[in-house]
Design an enzyme around this catalytic site. Structure first.
Site, short mmCIF file in Angstrom:
data_model
loop_
_atom_site.label_atom_id
_atom_site.label_comp_id
_atom_site.label_asym_id
_atom_site.label_seq_id
_atom_site.Cartn_x
_atom_site.Cartn_y
_atom_site.Cartn_z
N SER A 193 11.76 -6.53 1.55
CA SER A 193 11.44 -6.33 2.61
C SER A 193 12.52 -6.08 3.69
O SER A 193 13.41 -5.57 3.41
CB SER A 193 10.17 -6.99 3.21
N HIS A 215 2.20 -6.26 -0.38
CA HIS A 215 3.44 -6.52 0.05
C HIS A 215 3.66 -7.97 -0.17
O HIS A 215 4.74 -8.43 0.23
CB HIS A 215 3.50 -6.20 1.67
N ASP A 240 0.66 -1.32 -0.25
CA ASP A 240 1.44 -2.11 0.59
C ASP A 240 1.28 -1.42 2.11
O ASP A 240 1.88 -0.18 2.15
CB ASP A 240 2.89 -1.95 0.26
#
Lengths: 278, 278
Positions: free
Chosen positions: A147, A257, A224
């Site tokens: 991320s 995620h 995600d």
């Protein structure tokens, strides 16, 4: 450059340790975690740096990714830095995506961030020196992250192909100057001129890259929630294709995620980096 | 017996989920986590129950042990219950080793614990029913755990060889009636008469066991600070040897009491149970 050991645990025949040190770059005390695989007892080894995402410290990946099992097989040192400067005296913000836990791996030029938020230099200069001076590395390193940390890994490697042999990312923010997380952080840390943001944007960097290409691996979960608005890895893939860049983007069906996603594919990432670090 | 799903993540091609349900045995709402490996989509599978240690919830093992990687290979369902009843209305204590997070897998007979602290029945009756009724299991199960949960796993299997095909433990409290953690808990939950403690003490149970033996695997780290005073796995090994019981105790050099220890050997434990559940 002295280290204070905070924790030490045997893990998969190697050692999982945590240290603190005074950072001259960040003007504060920093923690990092390091995994030394069993092979470390007898030989100098390469290092994989792992950059974590928003809200994380050095401990999220260390405790949740299950990476030690594979690092122990492959003979890789893993280094997990924190995601920002830390401390009561350090500038901060109530939001989870700005300030402590959200350093974005840039060198801030704006106030009140400039004094401490110099994560680009910390990761690519001070930390590499610290690790190479205190541990028996072979001088080779690659970089990976998740991320915000995926942004950091790709961006740092594109800025410093002299330092990193390969880069990989889970659900990276590839185009931070064009998405809300990145725009907010860059406006605060770097000011209102979007030109100043470009040198921290992997899409911009890949488009204008001049040196020898290095391999990139990206995994992105299709479930995600952050993919459509914040991540958009296809934007980077498109540029890579136009430039014949060795980038592999894998869309992983149904993954989200979380660290469950990272744990499921971290073995592939470690094996990917190992090829280029041997 | 209805379940409310709290979380769901794809993990190693299977599903990591978390549920809450109203427990009739514990008179409160309980959470548990469950891992359904990829094979679950097409066939009924056996279950490994994991009992955690003091202070833990259903999430410690779920996020830190890395067990999903191996459960996905072997085709095992993993079920992680909480370690005690929970809630503001539930009796508690300020100490970490009594009350919520410290249920010790017994049926309390003393006040104020009796109404809710019925973890023995919850794990061995209600939870097995709940899992078998809501998931496609093949009706076979084994049990494993860590520390207080290692005590729970061994003790439950010794009391219910009809239910569990095999048992394993990391750093278990094998002789709780003789060590400080167990004595404190048993005095509060079961009263001052040590006779009432014996049916929850694995050393006592193994010494007086009459049914068909089942296999037991125990891993113990030699750098575990709790080993000399609280754990003493050699006490159980000695009884097993005298009775020709199939118990393997492995002393793991340098490992401590942490999840780094569990993660390092959980693959062996899952493979051990899989042999008896096929």
């Amino acid at each position: 450059m002295s280290l204070t050991e905070l924790e030490s645990h045997i893990s998969f025949g190697g050692e999982q340790k945590r240290f603190k040190h005074a950072s001259l770059t960040l003007n504060c005390e920093m923690n990092f975690s390091i995994y030394l695989p069993p092979q470390y007892k007898t030989q100098a080894l390469p290092v994989l740096y792992w950059l974590s995402g928003l809200t994380c410290t050095d401990e999220n990946f260390t405790t949740k990714a299950g990476a030690q099992a594979y690092a122990a097989e492959l003979g890789l040192i893993l280094v997990m830095p924190d995601t920002s400067p830390r401390g009561e005296q350090i500038a901060n913000d109530d939001a989870y995506d700005l300030g402590q836990g959200a350093g974005f791996y840039i060198n801030a030029t704006e106030q009140p961030w400039q004094k401490n938020y110099q994560m680009f230099d910390y990761i690519s200069v001070e930390l590499i020196d610290l690790i190479d001076n205190n541990f028996n590395t072979n001088g080779k390193q690659s970089i990976a992250g998740h991320s915000m940390g995926g942004h950091g890994a790709l961006m740092l490697a594109l800025r410093h192909p002299d330092l990193y042999y390969s880069a990989s990312a889970f659900a990276p923010i590839v185009n931070p100057s064009q998405v809300p997380w990145g725009q907010k952080a860059f406006r605060h840390y770097l000011g209102n001129d979007p030109q100043a943001w470009q040198t921290y944007d992997s899409c911009f960097l890949l488009e204008h890259y001049q040196a020898e290409p290095f391999p990139i691996l990206i995994d992105q979960g299709t479930a995600d929630n952050f993919m459509p608005e914040q991540l958009q890895p296809e934007a980077l893939e498109k540029i890579a294709k136009n430039r014949n860049w060795p980038l592999t983007l894998r869309l992983q069906q149904g993954y989200d995620h979380s660290y469950y996603f990272i744990a499921s594919f971290i073995e592939n990432h470690l094996a990917f980096h190992k090829q280029y670090l041997s």
